[in-house]
Design an enzyme around this catalytic site. Sequence first.
Site, short mmCIF file in Angstrom:
data_model
loop_
_atom_site.label_atom_id
_atom_site.label_comp_id
_atom_site.label_asym_id
_atom_site.label_seq_id
_atom_site.Cartn_x
_atom_site.Cartn_y
_atom_site.Cartn_z
N HIS A 86 0.85 -1.18 0.00
CA HIS A 86 0.00 0.00 0.00
C HIS A 86 0.89 1.23 0.00
CE1 HIS A 86 -3.29 2.76 1.10
NE2 HIS A 86 -4.05 1.84 0.57
N LYS B 47 -15.89 4.58 1.19
CA LYS B 47 -15.80 5.67 0.22
C LYS B 47 -17.10 5.83 -0.56
CE LYS B 47 -11.93 3.96 -1.47
NZ LYS B 47 -10.72 3.73 -2.29
#
Length: 721
Positions: free
Chosen positions: A149, A567
């Site tokens: 990540h 999100k």
Amino acid sequence: MEELRTVELPEVDRPLREDVRRLGALVGELLAEQLGAAFLDEVESIRGAAIRRRERGARTDLLADALAGHAPARAEQLTRAFSTYFQVVNAAERVHRVRRRREYERAGAAPQPGGLRAVLAELRDAGVGSADMAAWLARLDIEPVFTAHPTEAVRRSLLEKEQAMVRALAADIDGDRTPLERAGDWGAVRMALTAGWQTAEHSNVRPAVADEIEHVGFYLMDVLYRVVPVFYETLEAALAETYGHAVAVPPLLRFASWVGGDMDGNPNVGADTVTESLATQRTAVMERHGAELGRLGRLLSQTLGCVAVDHAVIDRAEAYRSLQPEAAARLRPRHAEMPYRVLLYLMRARVQAAARGHAGGYANAAELSADLALISASLRANRGEHAGLFRVRRLERRVQTFGFHLARLDVRQHAGVHARDVAQALGDTDWAARDAQAQALALAPYAAGTKRLAHTATGEVAGVAAVFRVLAATRQRGDAAAIGAYVISMSRSAADVLAVLALARAAGLVEDGHVPLDIAPLFETVDDLRSAPATLGSLLDDPVWRAHLAARGNRQLVMLGYSDSNKDGGILASRWALQRAQVELSELAQARGIELTYFHGRGGSVSRGGGKTERAVMAAPRGSVAGRLRVTEQGEVIHQKYGMRALALRTLEQTVGAVLRASTRPRPADPREAPWRELMAGLADAGRREYRGLVFEDPDFADYFRAATPIDVIERLRIGS
């Protein structure tokens, strides 16, 4: 440096305060040495302004004035100075967590909360007997999945320096070092800090997938390879203490990785990186196994005439002489009467041959495990309990856990890519417009193997076929344990899953008439989570898919997306959709006779599903854990949980303890749950409306976001592949 006068710490945390004080002073010396006394004075002035603002309510503009007007290079130096200070404070805190654990162990009375001793005692008192516990241990399957990540981009060289600093701090954790030894420890800390300061935090070259493979490999090889046997020993000791007798502990831990296999949205990942990741991990773990075998050979010098050795060991060594004639020729004559040493030397030669693909090597890790078990049995039968058995058992645990693959490699790709591949293979330009039921019906013969898709695709979709061919070759080589799940992003219908089955068959990933692959739909948005039961239901109603599951032991893996659902709909709607999806999917699977395992795609921050794993496990719906936990460990969270061996051990203990508690004694039903569910559904809907109204519908939100966030800078950072 100015003291934090108003912060009060308990007496047990006094050593932490002392470490922070000394490390802060060391950072000050470092800054003065590297950039001059004037720079240190400026840092201290800014720090003092920040402290006064927080503790004494001083005006914000004083701090703002101190930070304003710096040239970029100077601003970067100031940022690094404070970052270095925070890094040493974090390191001190990690060492203090180890110190507190040792204090609990020395006290001997009350076990540390969340540890295995505490959990097992709680379960025993709740009525879980040793037989029940043994049965649950046999069902446990816990698999952290490491993913790259871009929020974690620390160089391996800096990670190694941090480890050196932590080891030096931990050396005096009990306060029993001599003054000279203590001075040496702090000298090592100073050296690691200074070398780290003189090393760029990030390269100007964007990291390649190979760099991310190396990064994750650091935690797997430098930390977990060493810690795993200690975890099993800790669990065995806790079980014996709790139940008054030994309880057998089968293998229950394994690890997986997405690095090199996560193709979704990353054009740099494909068949070549899958091959590279598999090869790199295989080479690394087999080299470590070989080194451990060499050390064991030097330890197990038992000589015939001094002690008996099982004939099975002697016979196995003779058999391996013919398999490894060159290695046998290098055996020293004076070792001929040392059967363990001879066998271990030849076993190491077989591991090295397997790593290089040469004749005479092990076909798989199970063969190596069998040889180690042979040595263990001989040591037990011939008074070798305290003459090396402990070390042999440690290597057995490592081979059981890491095999010849280190971590299983998952592959992930977007459902849309598979759909484009199918459309090209079928020559159907209207494929995307067809409804899901029509698509599933058309895919059925290809997914069942009665027909075969013709691959004429190029570019991105051709890469899918290449990946399947790599997976097929890996299995044919005997590395089936190296292959993890195939995850389908944005899964919205049974056709999305059947497409992967058809494409795998077309690429030749078939054994005994079946596709030997766990295929996991990933439900990511709030709407997808809400419709997940209907999607899985239609999949389980499909006879082709049920035949595939029957060949896989009627086990279905489902991945749940925490970050993307947040999100999409905001944190409240996301969490409630995840909770309800698990409840309804579990009921569906139970009704259809399917064993369902959830793969939790959690990020690091709370907004991305992060938080303490044990709390998340205990909060899961009743029956959804059932001894199984598969969860992503992303970015900086990997470092927080596995950056030190003692912390990695604590992480594994807490995770396994939570899974045992949630599985054996799930939360009892509460009559108030029905109105709670109704209330939460209303809150989730309201939260989603407000969130989407702001983020998706307010025309000024994008301007606000760009004004409030340095997204233009973040977009240009070279911190991820």
